[in-house]
Each structure stands twice: as structure tokens, then as C-alpha cells.
Write a protein that holds these residues in place. Sequence first.
Motif, PDB file in Angstrom:
ATOM      1  N   PHE A  82     -40.621 -14.705 -11.080  1.00 55.10           N
ATOM      2  CA  PHE A  82     -39.496 -15.534 -11.524  1.00 55.10           C
ATOM      3  C   PHE A  82     -39.072 -15.070 -12.915  1.00 55.10           C
ATOM      4  O   PHE A  82     -39.790 -15.275 -13.895  1.00 55.10           O
ATOM      5  CB  PHE A  82     -39.897 -17.007 -11.536  1.00 55.10           C
ATOM      6  N   LYS A  91     -38.891 -27.401   1.385  1.00 55.62           N
ATOM      7  CA  LYS A  91     -37.521 -27.207   0.916  1.00 55.62           C
ATOM      8  C   LYS A  91     -36.717 -28.510   0.855  1.00 55.62           C
ATOM      9  O   LYS A  91     -35.484 -28.482   0.867  1.00 55.62           O
ATOM     10  CB  LYS A  91     -36.787 -26.177   1.777  1.00 55.62           C
ATOM     11  N   TYR A 148     -35.160 -15.088  -8.657  1.00 58.73           N
ATOM     12  CA  TYR A 148     -36.381 -14.865  -7.880  1.00 58.73           C
ATOM     13  C   TYR A 148     -36.019 -14.521  -6.437  1.00 58.73           C
ATOM     14  O   TYR A 148     -34.916 -14.853  -5.967  1.00 58.73           O
ATOM     15  CB  TYR A 148     -37.270 -16.122  -7.906  1.00 58.73           C
ATOM     16  N   CYS A 155     -32.398 -15.421  -5.176  1.00 56.48           N
ATOM     17  CA  CYS A 155     -31.953 -16.794  -5.453  1.00 56.48           C
ATOM     18  C   CYS A 155     -31.731 -16.971  -6.946  1.00 56.48           C
ATOM     19  O   CYS A 155     -32.362 -16.311  -7.773  1.00 56.48           O
ATOM     20  CB  CYS A 155     -32.986 -17.808  -4.970  1.00 56.48           C
ATOM     21  N   GLU A 211     -42.527 -21.439  -3.647  1.00 50.04           N
ATOM     22  CA  GLU A 211     -41.228 -21.273  -3.007  1.00 50.04           C
ATOM     23  C   GLU A 211     -40.105 -21.136  -4.030  1.00 50.04           C
ATOM     24  O   GLU A 211     -39.327 -20.199  -3.983  1.00 50.04           O
ATOM     25  CB  GLU A 211     -40.949 -22.467  -2.084  1.00 50.04           C
ATOM     26  N   ARG A 212     -40.027 -22.092  -4.996  1.00 50.71           N
ATOM     27  CA  ARG A 212     -38.899 -22.090  -5.926  1.00 50.71           C
ATOM     28  C   ARG A 212     -39.222 -22.963  -7.133  1.00 50.71           C
ATOM     29  O   ARG A 212     -40.075 -23.853  -7.072  1.00 50.71           O
ATOM     30  CB  ARG A 212     -37.630 -22.595  -5.249  1.00 50.71           C
ATOM     31  N   CYS A 250     -31.448 -25.666  -6.353  1.00 48.23           N
ATOM     32  CA  CYS A 250     -31.844 -26.162  -7.674  1.00 48.23           C
ATOM     33  C   CYS A 250     -30.949 -25.598  -8.779  1.00 48.23           C
ATOM     34  O   CYS A 250     -31.432 -25.131  -9.812  1.00 48.23           O
ATOM     35  CB  CYS A 250     -33.308 -25.835  -7.968  1.00 48.23           C
ATOM     36  N   SER A 293     -31.453 -20.195  -9.795  1.00 46.41           N
ATOM     37  CA  SER A 293     -31.577 -21.616 -10.101  1.00 46.41           C
ATOM     38  C   SER A 293     -31.254 -21.817 -11.574  1.00 46.41           C
ATOM     39  O   SER A 293     -31.569 -20.962 -12.410  1.00 46.41           O
ATOM     40  CB  SER A 293     -32.983 -22.136  -9.797  1.00 46.41           C
ATOM     41  N   GLU A 331     -35.739 -14.616  -2.393  1.00 46.31           N
ATOM     42  CA  GLU A 331     -35.670 -15.714  -1.437  1.00 46.31           C
ATOM     43  C   GLU A 331     -36.916 -15.768  -0.565  1.00 46.31           C
ATOM     44  O   GLU A 331     -37.411 -16.848  -0.242  1.00 46.31           O
ATOM     45  CB  GLU A 331     -34.436 -15.558  -0.556  1.00 46.31           C
ATOM     46  N   LYS A 349     -44.013 -13.864  -5.318  1.00 42.76           N
ATOM     47  CA  LYS A 349     -42.707 -13.962  -5.967  1.00 42.76           C
ATOM     48  C   LYS A 349     -42.875 -13.920  -7.488  1.00 42.76           C
ATOM     49  O   LYS A 349     -43.805 -14.520  -8.037  1.00 42.76           O
ATOM     50  CB  LYS A 349     -42.006 -15.268  -5.588  1.00 42.76           C
TER      51      LYS A 349
END
Length: 385
Positions: free
Chosen positions: A287, A354, A278, A263, A314-315, A214, A265, A280, A285
Motif C-alpha cells: 500500500f 468487502k 494498492y 485501486c 484486502e483494503r 473507500c 482510496s 486489487e 499487497k
Amino acid sequence: MEVIGDLPRELFLEILLRLPAESLMRCKYVCKYWHSLITNPKFIQLHLNYNYNNNVCVLLKRRLVTCLGQKENLLSLVCGNGFSFENLDVDLSLYRKEPCLQLLGHCDGIICLSNYRDYILLCNPATRESMVLPESCLPCYPWIRNLISQTTGLGFGYDAKSHCFKVVRIVSYWEELRGSNLPHFSRVEVYSMGTDSWKEINVTVPAHVRYSPCFETYFNGAFHWYAMDDNGNEVILSFNMGNEEFQVIPMPSFISMHDHSICRSLLVWNDCIALVIYPERGIEKSFEIFVMKEYGVKESWTNVLTIGPLTRVERPLVFRKNDEILMEGSHGQMMSYNLRNKEVKDLPIYGVPKSFSTLVYVNSLASVKGGNQMLDQRDNTDFGW
């Protein structure tokens, strides 16, 4: 006051501007007058401006598992305050089955899709008009043994100088026996919708594009990638669609780099680029959001917010509004996080984990075979009625 039927022309125009492109595509066949109005570049621009101000949506690409166990791509729109969504019925070659199909970018209702090998496509989902781009103009170097080429960067955007949509492609070349992670050299070509052709441009690529989830983002007339410079520093590589030049944007100096458990983004938030950092992996998690308040200036990076810790996330995917971010859940479900009340919502949108990618999107009548005609008339709203 001039009237159309029983309606003043200004009221008639306001009604048409509020219709989605799908309805206007049918309306233009009512009569010759309606056809000439709806296909007028000035009307197309007014309709686009209205939707930018009132009807911004999120375009979502995900993969689903069919009842036969096969994975297929699906495009959907997420709109409105109630998270209503609809699946788009688009008939594109390779669209359903291509496992590596990437959603590259959006500009004025047109999206760009590619498998990063031999297939780049422009599409307007609202009008269902699409076009596969012609083959690359870059040489294959068959006379150099053990030379491997690979498309490492693709981007889509709009050139405000020439009033034209463009696609940029970075092709990198490796010598098979060199054993280096960095390419031997790279070449760049640009596709222009105005000429419907590629041209190679003589520029140096100052950093090497790398994958980060992302991250690829179109903003401020330029496309952005996660990259590594020759000294091994992590940077943001941008390509300006107007002057067709690259720029290296430094990452914030106060975050931990070279940590592959973290990660990065890149999103657009409050008309600025925002870097989200954040872990992986992890049950919980957090952010961290860094905003570049002055574009291109390293010192303007500011740590403005930390979201979480959150579970089952997740993200990040995209900022839907200034106070709301859409995120992908750990088990392939879309979620929303409200920055004001810190509330997490599970949305009834699912896919293969994902596999989610998103873009801010507006409904438009722009043509993939002549979009520059619309934008040439950007500032002229007199229809000559």
C-alpha cells in the motif's frame, strides 16, 4: 463561588462534559435546570469540543449473515486503545435490510446514510434522532424519450458560513441510445438543514464521479469523490459546502493511472488528504501512501510511505490515529496496522467480505432537526449563570 448541590458550578459542568450523549439524554429529565443546561446550544458545543479532543472513535458499517442466512447491516463503534467496540441500537427505516446502504459521511456527531436511489437519511446514533430527507427538487424530464437519470454523487458536510449542515447530490442523465459512458448532462442540488429543503444550484460539474473503494471523504469543508474529467484523466472532484462550488484536484503525476488492476482510496491522515494505491488482487499487497501537503496543489503530492507487502489484507479503511490504520482483511475481519512497529493485529470484528465502511466519529448531542443552533454559538462559552 456559586454551587449546585454540594458542587461548584465549574466542577458540575466538567462532570457533565465527560458524560456520553446517551447518559446526558437521561440526565436532562432530572429537573428543569438540568434540562435547560444540557439542551443549551453552548453546552452542546462544549460537549462536542471535549469529545473531539478526548473521545474520537471509528464508526463502522458492515453486513452480517444471520442464523437464517439473511444479510443485515450493522453499525458499531470502535473506541479506546484496547479496540473495544459496541454495536449501536438504531431503529431506522431500511437500515437492516437495504443491501446498497452507503455510509456517506460524518460531521459533528451526525451521519448520513443513503441507498443512492430514493433514500437519504441523517442520524445521530448517540441520541437516536433521525430524519429522512424530503424528495428531490430536480425535474424528471418525462418529455425526453430514452433519458435515464441516476444519482452519481452524494456528499455530506458542514457550511461554516451559514452554520448549517448540508447534503449535495449530483444527478446525471444519459440518453439510452447514445452508447456513451459519459452522461449527456448533470444537475446538482443541495439540501440545507436550516431550511429543510433542496435547492438546485446553477453550476457545471467539471468531472464525472466514478466508484473507487473507500474513496469518498469529507475534509477541509469539502466533500471529495474519485472522478474522470472530459479528457479521460483521473482526478479528485471536490464540492465546497460554503461557496457551493466544485474544484478539480489533480492526482499525483508519478503514479500509474488507467490501470484497472490498481485501486485508489482517499483517507485523511495528519490533517491532510492521503491517497492510498494498492493492487486489487493478490496474495500479498503493498500500500503506497501519497500525501497532499498543500491542499489543492498538485506539486505538493509526496510519496511518504509504503506499507507491506502484507498477506490477508484486502483494503485500507481509516486512519484511527496518526500511527495506526484500520484495514479490512481478505476474509471479512477488521485488522490494524501500526506504522511505527509495523505490527498487524487481527481484531474480533467480522462481517461479510468487502462490506466494511468506516468514518471517524465523535459522540454528540447535535440535533438533525436543528443542528445549526448549536454551531451558531461556537465561540461563545458564557452560560450566563
